[in-house]
Every structure is written in structure tokens, then in C-alpha cells.
Enzyme design. Structure first.
Site, PDB file in Angstrom:
ATOM      1  N   HIS A 193       0.815  -1.219   0.000  1.00  0.00           N
ATOM      2  CA  HIS A 193       0.000   0.000   0.000  1.00  0.00           C
ATOM      3  C   HIS A 193       0.842   1.260   0.000  1.00  0.00           C
ATOM      4  CE1 HIS A 193      -4.024   1.926   1.258  1.00  0.00           C
ATOM      5  NE2 HIS A 193      -4.058   1.554   0.005  1.00  0.00           N
ATOM      6  N   HIS A 228      -2.429   1.921  12.717  1.00  0.00           N
ATOM      7  CA  HIS A 228      -1.995   1.259  11.468  1.00  0.00           C
ATOM      8  C   HIS A 228      -2.507  -0.185  11.519  1.00  0.00           C
ATOM      9  CE1 HIS A 228       0.305   0.457   7.951  1.00  0.00           C
ATOM     10  NE2 HIS A 228       1.542   0.506   8.403  1.00  0.00           N
ATOM     11  N   MET A 263     -11.843   2.344  15.549  1.00  0.00           N
ATOM     12  CA  MET A 263     -10.845   1.605  14.784  1.00  0.00           C
ATOM     13  C   MET A 263     -11.500   0.944  13.578  1.00  0.00           C
ATOM     14  SD  MET A 263      -8.035   2.174  16.230  1.00  0.00           S
ATOM     15  CE  MET A 263      -8.313   3.676  17.123  1.00  0.00           C
ATOM     16  N   PHE A 265     -12.030   2.612  10.799  1.00  0.00           N
ATOM     17  CA  PHE A 265     -12.662   3.661   9.997  1.00  0.00           C
ATOM     18  C   PHE A 265     -11.647   4.762   9.698  1.00  0.00           C
ATOM     19  CE2 PHE A 265     -16.345   1.693  11.893  1.00  0.00           C
ATOM     20  CZ  PHE A 265     -17.283   1.725  10.871  1.00  0.00           C
ATOM     21  N   HIS A 267      -9.077   6.966   6.795  1.00  0.00           N
ATOM     22  CA  HIS A 267      -7.820   6.661   6.129  1.00  0.00           C
ATOM     23  C   HIS A 267      -7.111   7.964   5.787  1.00  0.00           C
ATOM     24  CE1 HIS A 267      -4.928   4.837   3.396  1.00  0.00           C
ATOM     25  NE2 HIS A 267      -5.207   3.719   4.034  1.00  0.00           N
ATOM     26  N   ARG A 276      -9.901  -1.277  -1.124  1.00  0.00           N
ATOM     27  CA  ARG A 276      -9.790  -2.705  -0.843  1.00  0.00           C
ATOM     28  C   ARG A 276     -11.022  -3.257  -0.126  1.00  0.00           C
ATOM     29  NH1 ARG A 276      -4.505  -1.503   2.531  1.00  0.00           N
ATOM     30  NH2 ARG A 276      -6.063  -0.006   3.285  1.00  0.00           N
ATOM     31  N   ASP A 318      -9.268  -2.842   7.519  1.00  0.00           N
ATOM     32  CA  ASP A 318      -9.257  -3.554   8.797  1.00  0.00           C
ATOM     33  C   ASP A 318     -10.671  -3.833   9.320  1.00  0.00           C
ATOM     34  OD1 ASP A 318      -6.448  -3.651   9.019  1.00  0.00           O
ATOM     35  OD2 ASP A 318      -6.458  -1.530   9.506  1.00  0.00           O
ATOM     36  N   ARG A 343       2.301  -8.294   4.277  1.00  0.00           N
ATOM     37  CA  ARG A 343       2.985  -7.022   3.972  1.00  0.00           C
ATOM     38  C   ARG A 343       4.497  -7.175   3.838  1.00  0.00           C
ATOM     39  NH1 ARG A 343       1.065  -1.730   4.277  1.00  0.00           N
ATOM     40  NH2 ARG A 343      -0.856  -2.662   3.443  1.00  0.00           N
ATOM     41  N   ARG A 362      15.788  12.314   5.825  1.00  0.00           N
ATOM     42  CA  ARG A 362      16.141  13.093   7.004  1.00  0.00           C
ATOM     43  C   ARG A 362      15.452  14.454   6.895  1.00  0.00           C
ATOM     44  NH1 ARG A 362      17.153  16.929  10.607  1.00  0.00           N
ATOM     45  NH2 ARG A 362      18.957  16.564  11.952  1.00  0.00           N
TER      46      ARG A 362
HETATM   47  N1  COA Z   1     -13.135   7.610  14.214  1.00  0.00           N
HETATM   48  C1  COA Z   1     -13.610   8.801  14.557  1.00  0.00           C
HETATM   49  N2  COA Z   1     -13.210   9.955  13.990  1.00  0.00           N
HETATM   50  C2  COA Z   1     -12.284   9.871  13.033  1.00  0.00           C
HETATM   51  C3  COA Z   1     -11.755   8.646  12.614  1.00  0.00           C
HETATM   52  C4  COA Z   1     -12.219   7.499  13.254  1.00  0.00           C
HETATM   53  N3  COA Z   1     -11.735   6.295  12.908  1.00  0.00           N
HETATM   54  N4  COA Z   1     -10.843   8.871  11.642  1.00  0.00           N
HETATM   55  C5  COA Z   1     -10.804  10.179  11.456  1.00  0.00           C
HETATM   56  N5  COA Z   1     -11.670  10.806  12.299  1.00  0.00           N
HETATM   57  C6  COA Z   1     -11.902  12.225  12.424  1.00  0.00           C
HETATM   58  C7  COA Z   1     -10.872  12.824  13.350  1.00  0.00           C
HETATM   59  O1  COA Z   1     -11.286  12.788  14.690  1.00  0.00           O
HETATM   60  C8  COA Z   1     -10.732  14.209  12.802  1.00  0.00           C
HETATM   61  O2  COA Z   1     -11.823  14.984  13.281  1.00  0.00           O
HETATM   62  P1  COA Z   1     -11.612  16.521  13.668  1.00  0.00           P
HETATM   63  O3  COA Z   1     -11.165  17.189  12.396  1.00  0.00           O
HETATM   64  O4  COA Z   1     -12.939  16.929  14.147  1.00  0.00           O
HETATM   65  O5  COA Z   1     -10.539  16.523  14.700  1.00  0.00           O
HETATM   66  C9  COA Z   1     -10.920  14.021  11.303  1.00  0.00           C
HETATM   67  O6  COA Z   1     -11.696  12.835  11.158  1.00  0.00           O
HETATM   68  C10 COA Z   1      -9.611  13.842  10.574  1.00  0.00           C
HETATM   69  O7  COA Z   1      -8.910  12.788  11.210  1.00  0.00           O
HETATM   70  P2  COA Z   1      -7.366  12.646  11.274  1.00  0.00           P
HETATM   71  O8  COA Z   1      -7.021  11.661  12.342  1.00  0.00           O
HETATM   72  O9  COA Z   1      -6.716  13.992  11.325  1.00  0.00           O
HETATM   73  O10 COA Z   1      -7.096  12.091   9.849  1.00  0.00           O
HETATM   74  P3  COA Z   1      -5.843  11.315   9.455  1.00  0.00           P
HETATM   75  O11 COA Z   1      -5.787  11.392   7.988  1.00  0.00           O
HETATM   76  O12 COA Z   1      -4.644  11.717  10.193  1.00  0.00           O
HETATM   77  O13 COA Z   1      -6.274   9.878   9.995  1.00  0.00           O
HETATM   78  C11 COA Z   1      -6.243   7.650  10.496  1.00  0.00           C
HETATM   79  C12 COA Z   1      -6.093   8.685   9.388  1.00  0.00           C
HETATM   80  C13 COA Z   1      -6.202   6.272   9.844  1.00  0.00           C
HETATM   81  C14 COA Z   1      -5.083   7.778  11.480  1.00  0.00           C
HETATM   82  C15 COA Z   1      -7.584   7.830  11.244  1.00  0.00           C
HETATM   83  O14 COA Z   1      -8.654   7.778  10.340  1.00  0.00           O
HETATM   84  C16 COA Z   1      -7.760   6.826  12.362  1.00  0.00           C
HETATM   85  O15 COA Z   1      -7.217   7.010  13.443  1.00  0.00           O
HETATM   86  N6  COA Z   1      -8.515   5.723  12.108  1.00  0.00           N
HETATM   87  C17 COA Z   1      -8.671   4.673  13.095  1.00  0.00           C
HETATM   88  C18 COA Z   1      -7.493   3.718  13.068  1.00  0.00           C
HETATM   89  C19 COA Z   1      -7.499   2.815  11.882  1.00  0.00           C
HETATM   90  O16 COA Z   1      -8.504   2.232  11.517  1.00  0.00           O
HETATM   91  N7  COA Z   1      -6.320   2.666  11.272  1.00  0.00           N
HETATM   92  C20 COA Z   1      -6.126   1.835  10.116  1.00  0.00           C
HETATM   93  C21 COA Z   1      -5.879   2.685   8.919  1.00  0.00           C
HETATM   94  S1  COA Z   1      -5.818   1.729   7.429  1.00  0.00           S
END
Ligand code: COA
Length: 378
Positions: A193, A228, A263, A265, A267, A276, A318, A343, A362
Site C-alpha cells: 500500500h 496502522h 478503529m 474507519f 484513512h 480494498r 481492517d 505485507r 532526514r
Molecule cells: N473515528 C472517529 N473519527 C475519526 C476517525 C475514526 N476512525 N478517523 C478520522 N476521524 C476524524 C478525526 O477525529 C478528525 O476529526 P476533527 O477534524 O474533528 O478533529 C478528522 O476525522 C480527521 O482525522 P485525522 O485523524 O486527522 O485524519 P488522518 O488522515 O490523520 O487519519 C487515520 C487517518 C487512519 C489515522 C484515522 O482515520 C484513524 O485514526 N482511524 C482509526 C485507526 C485505523 O482504523 N487505522 C487503520 C488505517 S488503514
């Protein structure tokens, strides 16, 4: 004009390098490995064919695949040292820690760990792809005081792994062709990915001209986190915790009211749905039909609908793979190690690519601590 540097927290939106391994196009929800749509690979290929594709740039013909399988399958048996090392690790530790330690151990046994030669690194990848399933299966069974089932060197990756974990008795997913394919599809979807956190970790380590085992050990550490790869375990912990589909909507609403992250939800790259998910969701629904899993399907649907209605945030891979692995019979703490087994192929392809066109990774930081000051005289 402001002198403030532009900080891109989490490197969000930063394009760090080129890659020819895979392409993620969030606008069209598309993911291709070496140009092939992942959905087509999942529908038509074995996991071994996809590993070959990732490492060699194209799908193998029949002769190439036969040779690749022959070479890989005979590497499946663990040496006594690794078996004793795993036995020495506490069963209270997470299986990801066992896997991380196993890769580190395998690095100590390689007389040439520092190679930058692509063919040699692909051979390391093949060795890890063969050894890690046996290590995971060994660990899974020792935790239940079950006897080790030695690898079968004559059958495919997915079937062999399911047999080593569950045996080949009645009811084992290893005896059901549809279960084997469902598991194999998850491996194909998890294989690669682009510059996700664990792959980027592997590339950072490689960029210092360190060795492949160090890069993969580091990548396993990055994958373990719940933001992740660890998310697939948290999805199932949540579902087991909710237990009753009728309570799922209330659970999601409460979590969102309390600003909790769900968790499985969201991306960083896909904002309109993970490319996927449809393939894995279909595999999960089929598994549920065969394994009396309607309860998990109802919960899955309710959670996804409630989340979408409140936030517009969609499931990632996931979310369906968590309950799918549960239906196959895996213990929850082994879900992220399953992700590693897949992976490791993508990581290896990226390590090769990084060596071939290396620049030390860096970045800079903007300092926001104390201004320079003198140490008080005492
Ligand atoms: N549940 C609830 N709210 C979520 C969310 C989730 N799974 N994912 C994103 N959001 C919300 C955040 O709270 C944030 O809200 P805000 O702007 O009001 O603060 C907004 O959506 C943006 O989220 P952010 O975490 O900044 O986006 P990101 O691009 O950094 O996040 C992830 C990507 C994957 C880290 C994030 O979606 C997440 O933590 N998901 C749950 C873990 C997971 O399933 N990981 C596997 C990824 S494949």
C-alpha cells in the site's frame, strides 16, 4: 511574508519519493500493484503470484511460478534455534513481539545481511515469507499447548498456513477451498500500500544503508500500532465488546459523542472509501454465511451506517478483515501478525527500490523550545 516554516504534521500530503510498486488514487478509490488493479489480483491470483509480481515487476508465467514456489516452499521449516527462542518468550507478550524478535533473529543468522543487491534482497524476502508463517503458527499453537504442525512443502501459502494453525481435521478452514480463498484474498489485499507508516519506516531504515532485517523489524514495530495494522485487532475487540448488533448504533454514537476514534474507519489517503474494502467485505459476508456469522454482519452494517450518517467516514480494510479473521477461527491477538505475513512482500519490494535510488531520509524540524540560554554558574 511570514517567516514561519510550513509544518506538514504527520507528513500529510507530502510526496516523499517516486515508487513503481503500487499506485493509490484516492479520487477514484483505485489501488494497483505494478499496474494491476488489486481487485483483479484478488479474484484471479494466488498470494505467491502477487509476491512474485511485487518483487519482479510482472506476473510469473507457469515456469517462473513453479520455480518460485519450489524455492520458497522448501524454506518453510524453522531451525532449532528459532524454535527455542520462541519457546523462551513469555506467552503473555503480544504475538507481534514474537514476530519482531523472529525477524531480528533470522538477521543474525544471515552471513550477508548488509547486501544492497536486489536479487539477494528478494531472496531474503522469500526466506521471510516462508519462515514467518511457520513462526506465527508455532507461536499460536504453543500458547494453547497444542502440538506443532510442521509445514507442508507441497501446498500453497494460504492452505499451508491454515493447516499449520488449525490442522486438517473436520471444520478446519484449511479443508475448505472457499475459506482458503477468503484468507488468500485478505493476504493479497494486505500485501502492499505505497508509503504507509510501516513501509515508510522500512524505507527510512534502508535509507541509512542499514540491512533488510533491521528495516523489516522496524516496519513490524510500526505496523503494530492501532492507528496502522493494529486496527484489525481493535475492530474485533470492539465488536466482541458490543456483542449484540442491536446495541451497535448506540455504541458508535456514544463513542463519537465522547470524541473517541473508531478503529477500522478512516484513512489518511482515501477520504471517500478504501479501494480494498468491497473485495474484503464480500469475502467476509461469504464467510459469515458458511460460519453462522450473521450477527457480525449485522453489527458491521449497523456500525458502518451509523458512522457514515454521523461523520461520512468510511471503513478501511481492517473493518471487514477483523471479523473475517474471527470467523476463520483466529485468536484476535494474531490478526496483526497475519497482516505482517502479507505485507512483508510489499516491504521487501520497497527496500529494493529504496536501495536502487537512495537518498538519506532526514526531514527538518522547526524548533519551538527555549531560546538559547547560559547554564547558571554554581
Ligand atoms: N473515528 C472517529 N473519527 C475519526 C476517525 C475514526 N476512525 N478517523 C478520522 N476521524 C476524524 C478525526 O477525529 C478528525 O476529526 P476533527 O477534524 O474533528 O478533529 C478528522 O476525522 C480527521 O482525522 P485525522 O485523524 O486527522 O485524519 P488522518 O488522515 O490523520 O487519519 C487515520 C487517518 C487512519 C489515522 C484515522 O482515520 C484513524 O485514526 N482511524 C482509526 C485507526 C485505523 O482504523 N487505522 C487503520 C488505517 S488503514
Amino acid at each position: 511574508m511570514s517567516n514561519e516554516p510550513e509544518i506538514r504534521k504527520g507528513l500529510a500530503g507530502v510526496v516523499a519519493d517516486y515508487t513503481a510498486v503500487s499506485k493509490v488514487v484516492p479520487e477514484t478509490n483505485s489501488l494497483t500493484y505494478r499496474g494491476y488493479p488489486v481487485q483483479e489480483l484478488a479474484a484471479n491470483c494466488t498470494f505467491e503470484e502477487v509476491a512474485y509480481l511485487l518483487w519482479h515487476g510482472d506476473l510469473p508465467d507457469a515456469g517462473q511460478l513453479r520455480k518460485f514456489n519450489e524455492e520458497g516452499r522448501r524454506l518453510r521449516e524453522l531451525d532449532q534455534g528459532l524454535i527455542e527462542l520462541i519457546d523462551a518468550l513469555p506467552t503473555t507478550c503480544h504475538p507481534m513481539d514474537v514476530l519482531r524478535t523472529a525477524v531480528s533473529y533470522l538477521g543474525t543468522k544471515d552471513p550477508e545481511p548488509f547486501t544492497t543487491d536486489s536479487a539477494h534482497i528478494s531472496r531474503i524476502g522469500l526466506h521471510l515469507m516462508a519462515q514467518l508463517p511457520t513462526a506465527v503458527a508455532y507461536d499460536a499453537r504453543r500458547r494453547k499447548n497444542q502440538e506443532f504442525i510442521a509445514p507442508n512443502l507441497d501446498i500453497g501459502f494460504a492452505e499451508n498456513f491454515l493447516t499449520m494453525v488449525f490442522g486438517d481435521g473436520e471444520g478446519s478452514p484449511a479443508t475448505n477451498e472457499k475459506d482458503i480463498r477468503a484468507f488468500e484474498k485478505s493476504l493479497i489485499l494486505y500485501a502492499e500500500h505505497s508509503f504507509n507508516a510501516s513501509t515508510f519506516t522500512a524505507r527510512v531504515i534502508t535509507s541509512t544503508m542499514s540491512d533488510t532485517y533491521s528495516a523489516i523489524t522496524g516496519a513490524i514495530g510500526a505496523l503494530k500500532g492501532p492507528l496502522h495494522g493494529g486496527a484489525n485487532e481493535f475492530v474485533m475487540h470492539t465488536m466482541l465488546d458490543i456483542d449484540d448488533p442491536a446495541k451497535a448504533a448506540e455504541w458508535v454514537n456514544n463513542a463519537l459523542d465522547n470524541k473517541q476514534k473508531l478503529m477500522g474507519f478512516g484513512h489518511r489517503v482515501y477520504k471517500r472509501g478504501d479501494s480494498r474494502v468491497p473485495t474484503m467485505e464480500e469475502a467476509f459476508r461469504e464467510l459469515a454465511q458458511r460460519h453462522d456469522g450473521e450477527k457480525w454482519v449485522q453489527m458491521y452494517d449497523t456500525m458502518a451506517e451509523t458512522m457514515d450518517g454521523r461523520t461520512g467516514i468510511k471503513p478501511n480494510l481492517d473493518f471487514p478483515s477483523g471479523p473475517a479473521y474471527h470467523l476463520l477461527g483466529f485468536d484476535v491477538e494474531f490478526f496483526t501478525p497475519l497482516f505482517v505475513l502479507a505485507r512483508v512482500t510489499g516491504w521487501t519490494a520497497h527496500i529494493v527500490e529504496q536501495y536502487e535510488s537512495n537518498a538519506l531520509i532526514r526531514p527538518l524540524s522547526a524548533y519551538n523550545g527555549e531560546e538559547q540560554r547560559s547554564v547558571p554558574q554554581r
